[in-house]
Design a protein around this motif. Structure first.
Motif, mmCIF file in Angstrom:
data_model
loop_
_atom_site.group_PDB
_atom_site.id
_atom_site.type_symbol
_atom_site.label_atom_id
_atom_site.label_comp_id
_atom_site.label_asym_id
_atom_site.label_seq_id
_atom_site.Cartn_x
_atom_site.Cartn_y
_atom_site.Cartn_z
ATOM 1 N N ALA A 1 23.723 38.131 -12.517
ATOM 2 C CA ALA A 1 25.091 38.573 -12.792
ATOM 3 C C ALA A 1 26.099 37.823 -11.933
ATOM 4 C CB ALA A 1 25.212 40.076 -12.556
ATOM 5 N N LEU A 2 27.164 37.345 -12.570
ATOM 6 C CA LEU A 2 28.151 36.477 -11.923
ATOM 7 C C LEU A 2 29.410 37.218 -11.495
ATOM 8 C CD1 LEU A 2 27.859 33.406 -14.337
ATOM 9 C CD2 LEU A 2 26.865 33.646 -12.046
ATOM 10 N N GLU A 3 29.387 38.554 -11.462
ATOM 11 C CA GLU A 3 30.584 39.367 -11.220
ATOM 12 C C GLU A 3 31.556 39.184 -12.394
ATOM 13 O OE1 GLU A 3 30.801 41.457 -8.794
ATOM 14 O OE2 GLU A 3 29.538 40.750 -7.152
ATOM 15 N N THR A 4 32.655 39.906 -12.366
ATOM 16 C CA THR A 4 33.541 39.918 -13.531
ATOM 17 C C THR A 4 34.191 38.565 -13.792
ATOM 18 O OG1 THR A 4 33.995 42.265 -13.203
ATOM 19 C CG2 THR A 4 35.531 41.032 -14.576
ATOM 20 N N ALA A 5 34.862 38.004 -12.791
ATOM 21 C CA ALA A 5 35.556 36.726 -13.004
ATOM 22 C C ALA A 5 34.570 35.600 -13.271
ATOM 23 C CB ALA A 5 36.438 36.395 -11.807
ATOM 24 N N ARG B 1 34.558 33.352 -16.545
ATOM 25 C CA ARG B 1 34.644 31.885 -16.421
ATOM 26 C C ARG B 1 33.480 31.210 -17.145
ATOM 27 N NH1 ARG B 1 34.198 27.511 -17.069
ATOM 28 N NH2 ARG B 1 34.457 25.702 -15.698
ATOM 29 N N HIS B 2 32.278 31.753 -16.991
ATOM 30 C CA HIS B 2 31.100 31.164 -17.620
ATOM 31 C C HIS B 2 31.195 31.229 -19.151
ATOM 32 C CE1 HIS B 2 27.013 29.715 -17.730
ATOM 33 N NE2 HIS B 2 26.593 30.780 -18.389
ATOM 34 N N ALA B 3 31.892 32.244 -19.662
ATOM 35 C CA ALA B 3 32.010 32.421 -21.111
ATOM 36 C C ALA B 3 33.199 31.701 -21.728
ATOM 37 C CB ALA B 3 32.102 33.919 -21.435
ATOM 38 N N LEU B 4 34.041 31.051 -20.917
ATOM 39 C CA LEU B 4 35.246 30.417 -21.466
ATOM 40 C C LEU B 4 34.959 29.439 -22.598
ATOM 41 C CD1 LEU B 4 37.627 29.765 -18.410
ATOM 42 C CD2 LEU B 4 37.864 31.458 -20.239
ATOM 43 N N PRO B 5 33.881 28.651 -22.566
ATOM 44 C CA PRO B 5 33.632 27.768 -23.719
ATOM 45 C C PRO B 5 33.467 28.532 -25.035
ATOM 46 C CG PRO B 5 32.346 27.036 -21.835
ATOM 47 C CD PRO B 5 32.944 28.367 -21.463
ATOM 48 N N LEU B 6 33.027 29.781 -24.957
ATOM 49 C CA LEU B 6 32.889 30.598 -26.170
ATOM 50 C C LEU B 6 34.194 31.297 -26.522
ATOM 51 C CD1 LEU B 6 29.461 32.288 -25.305
ATOM 52 C CD2 LEU B 6 29.836 30.366 -26.875
ATOM 53 N N LEU B 7 35.025 31.549 -25.527
ATOM 54 C CA LEU B 7 36.261 32.300 -25.742
ATOM 55 C C LEU B 7 37.398 31.431 -26.260
ATOM 56 C CD1 LEU B 7 36.037 34.483 -22.523
ATOM 57 C CD2 LEU B 7 35.967 35.347 -24.865
ATOM 58 N N GLY B 8 37.376 30.136 -25.947
ATOM 59 C CA GLY B 8 38.405 29.240 -26.446
ATOM 60 C C GLY B 8 39.605 29.130 -25.529
ATOM 61 N N ASP B 9 40.662 28.496 -26.025
ATOM 62 C CA ASP B 9 41.836 28.177 -25.215
ATOM 63 C C ASP B 9 42.931 29.225 -25.287
ATOM 64 O OD1 ASP B 9 40.637 25.759 -24.499
ATOM 65 O OD2 ASP B 9 41.450 24.744 -26.270
ATOM 66 N N ALA B 10 42.844 30.178 -26.200
ATOM 67 C CA ALA B 10 43.896 31.189 -26.362
ATOM 68 C C ALA B 10 43.610 32.402 -25.486
ATOM 69 C CB ALA B 10 43.986 31.608 -27.824
ATOM 70 N N PRO B 11 44.628 33.184 -25.140
ATOM 71 C CA PRO B 11 44.397 34.433 -24.402
ATOM 72 C C PRO B 11 43.455 35.356 -25.162
ATOM 73 C CG PRO B 11 46.713 33.851 -24.336
ATOM 74 C CD PRO B 11 46.075 32.915 -25.325
ATOM 75 N N ALA C 1 44.045 30.309 -18.173
ATOM 76 C CA ALA C 1 44.521 29.635 -16.957
ATOM 77 C C ALA C 1 44.300 30.476 -15.699
ATOM 78 C CB ALA C 1 46.002 29.291 -17.094
ATOM 79 N N LEU C 2 44.139 31.809 -15.866
ATOM 80 C CA LEU C 2 43.879 32.652 -14.700
ATOM 81 C C LEU C 2 42.606 32.210 -13.981
ATOM 82 C CD1 LEU C 2 44.612 35.269 -13.070
ATOM 83 C CD2 LEU C 2 43.098 36.505 -14.649
ATOM 84 N N PHE C 3 41.686 31.615 -14.705
ATOM 85 C CA PHE C 3 40.379 31.267 -14.156
ATOM 86 C C PHE C 3 40.265 29.792 -13.776
ATOM 87 C CE2 PHE C 3 40.247 34.806 -17.051
ATOM 88 C CZ PHE C 3 39.645 35.792 -16.282
ATOM 89 N N ASP C 4 41.388 29.077 -13.822
ATOM 90 C CA ASP C 4 41.396 27.664 -13.430
ATOM 91 C C ASP C 4 40.888 27.517 -11.998
ATOM 92 O OD1 ASP C 4 42.377 26.873 -15.847
ATOM 93 O OD2 ASP C 4 44.411 26.446 -15.160
ATOM 94 N N GLY C 5 40.031 26.543 -11.800
ATOM 95 C CA GLY C 5 39.563 26.237 -10.458
ATOM 96 C C GLY C 5 38.302 26.966 -10.045
ATOM 97 N N LEU C 6 37.877 27.958 -10.826
ATOM 98 C CA LEU C 6 36.633 28.638 -10.481
ATOM 99 C C LEU C 6 35.436 27.757 -10.836
ATOM 100 C CD1 LEU C 6 36.980 32.378 -11.602
ATOM 101 C CD2 LEU C 6 37.158 31.430 -9.302
ATOM 102 N N PRO C 7 34.477 27.618 -9.933
ATOM 103 C CA PRO C 7 33.264 26.866 -10.279
ATOM 104 C C PRO C 7 32.427 27.644 -11.282
ATOM 105 C CG PRO C 7 33.012 27.909 -8.140
ATOM 106 C CD PRO C 7 34.438 28.155 -8.567
ATOM 107 N N ASP C 8 31.555 26.940 -11.964
ATOM 108 C CA ASP C 8 30.695 27.584 -12.957
ATOM 109 C C ASP C 8 29.330 26.922 -12.954
ATOM 110 O OD1 ASP C 8 30.004 29.226 -15.252
ATOM 111 O OD2 ASP C 8 30.157 27.366 -16.411
ATOM 112 N N PRO C 9 28.248 27.681 -12.910
ATOM 113 C CA PRO C 9 28.234 29.133 -12.738
ATOM 114 C C PRO C 9 28.246 29.511 -11.267
ATOM 115 C CG PRO C 9 26.014 28.350 -13.135
ATOM 116 C CD PRO C 9 26.902 27.134 -13.180
ATOM 117 N N ALA C 10 29.023 30.501 -10.944
ATOM 118 C CA ALA C 10 29.081 31.004 -9.571
ATOM 119 C C ALA C 10 29.687 32.396 -9.604
ATOM 120 C CB ALA C 10 29.933 30.089 -8.691
ATOM 121 N N PRO C 11 29.177 33.317 -8.795
ATOM 122 C CA PRO C 11 29.762 34.661 -8.759
ATOM 123 C C PRO C 11 31.210 34.612 -8.284
ATOM 124 C CG PRO C 11 27.611 34.617 -7.673
ATOM 125 C CD PRO C 11 28.016 33.195 -7.893
ATOM 126 N N ALA C 12 32.051 35.406 -8.913
ATOM 127 C CA ALA C 12 33.457 35.494 -8.510
ATOM 128 C C ALA C 12 34.004 36.845 -8.952
ATOM 129 C CB ALA C 12 34.274 34.361 -9.107
#
Length: 230
Positions: free
Chosen positions: A79-83, A87-97, A171-182
């Motif tokens: 488990a990577l914590e919430t953020a 972040r790990h799922a962003l490729p599935l979520l896309g570029d929109a909010p 953009a809230l998740f910009d700069g977070l490494p992946d995969p890494a707990p946050a």
């Protein structure tokens, strides 16, 4: 996105063999209540993360066709914590909010309105829109302050509790490494300090189903009242 990767330590031994979102209340798993409400609000593309016993979630829900949705799975080795999970799922979520729902709460929030709030994030400069609720007995001090203009602050004057439902800009998740707990809290607080987190006070039904006792209480209530809270 539905967050479903938590271990559910407070729910043990119930979660030793069943992931917490699959625990049943009112005759169906917690996560199915979310899926049905999301579908009713117009969401048809869902992302669900998992870690502990994740294969059981995939076995139970499949590709989502039985619920009228399409589920994309975002597995986590741990488990990577919430953020980190988002972040790990962003490729599935896309570029929109997008909207995120904690898999271990029970809530009758207007998810169509939350969807509309997500769409507004692209235009109003906010990075997040959070639902806040009255502080429950097990969390009396709350989390954040909601001012009269709909901005959320991390000082308590007074505080409400974050409901675990929100809309986020990628953009809230910009700069977070992946995969890494946050954790999500530090990201939100940084955005609050520059006035970029909005929200609203949800005054309806909300339960943090975090213990076997609260699970059993909710189950009894739903079985007694039928579909009144559906």
């Amino acid at each position: 996105m539905i967050l479903a990767a938590g271990r559910g330590e407070r729910m043990r031994p119930l979660t030793d063999h069943t992931p917490k979102p699959l625990l049943a209340v009112g005759g169906k798993p917690l996560i199915v209540w979310h899926i049905e409400r999301l579908r009713a609000a117009g969401f048809t593309e869902l992302v669900i993360n998992h870690a502990h016993l994740g294969f059981r979630l995939e076995d139970a829900l499949g590709d989502g066709a039985a619920f009228g949705v399409r589920i994309a799975w975002s597995p986590e080795a741990a488990a990577l914590e919430t953020a980190g999970g988002i972040r790990h799922a962003l490729p599935l979520l896309g570029d929109a909010p997008f909207v995120v729902v904690n898999g271990d709460v029970f809530c009758d929030a207007d998810l169509a309105a939350l969807r509309a709030a997500a769409r507004r994030l692209d235009g109003d400069g906010a990075l997040a829109h959070l639902l806040l609720v009255d502080n429950p007995a097990h969390h009396p001090d709350g989390d954040f302050h909601l001012d009269g203009n709909g901005l959320i602050h991390d000082d308590c004057a007074p505080c409400l509790t974050f409901a675990g439902l929100g809309a986020y800009h990628p953009a809230l998740f910009d700069g977070l490494p992946d995969p890494a707990p946050a954790k999500l809290g530090p990201l939100l607080r940084s955005a609050m300090h520059i006035g970029r987190v909005r929200g609203e006070h949800h005054r309806g039904r909300w339960i943090d189903v975090g213990t076997p006792e609260r699970l059993a209480e909710l189950d009894r209530e739903l079985l007694t009242t039928g579909q009144r809270h559906a």
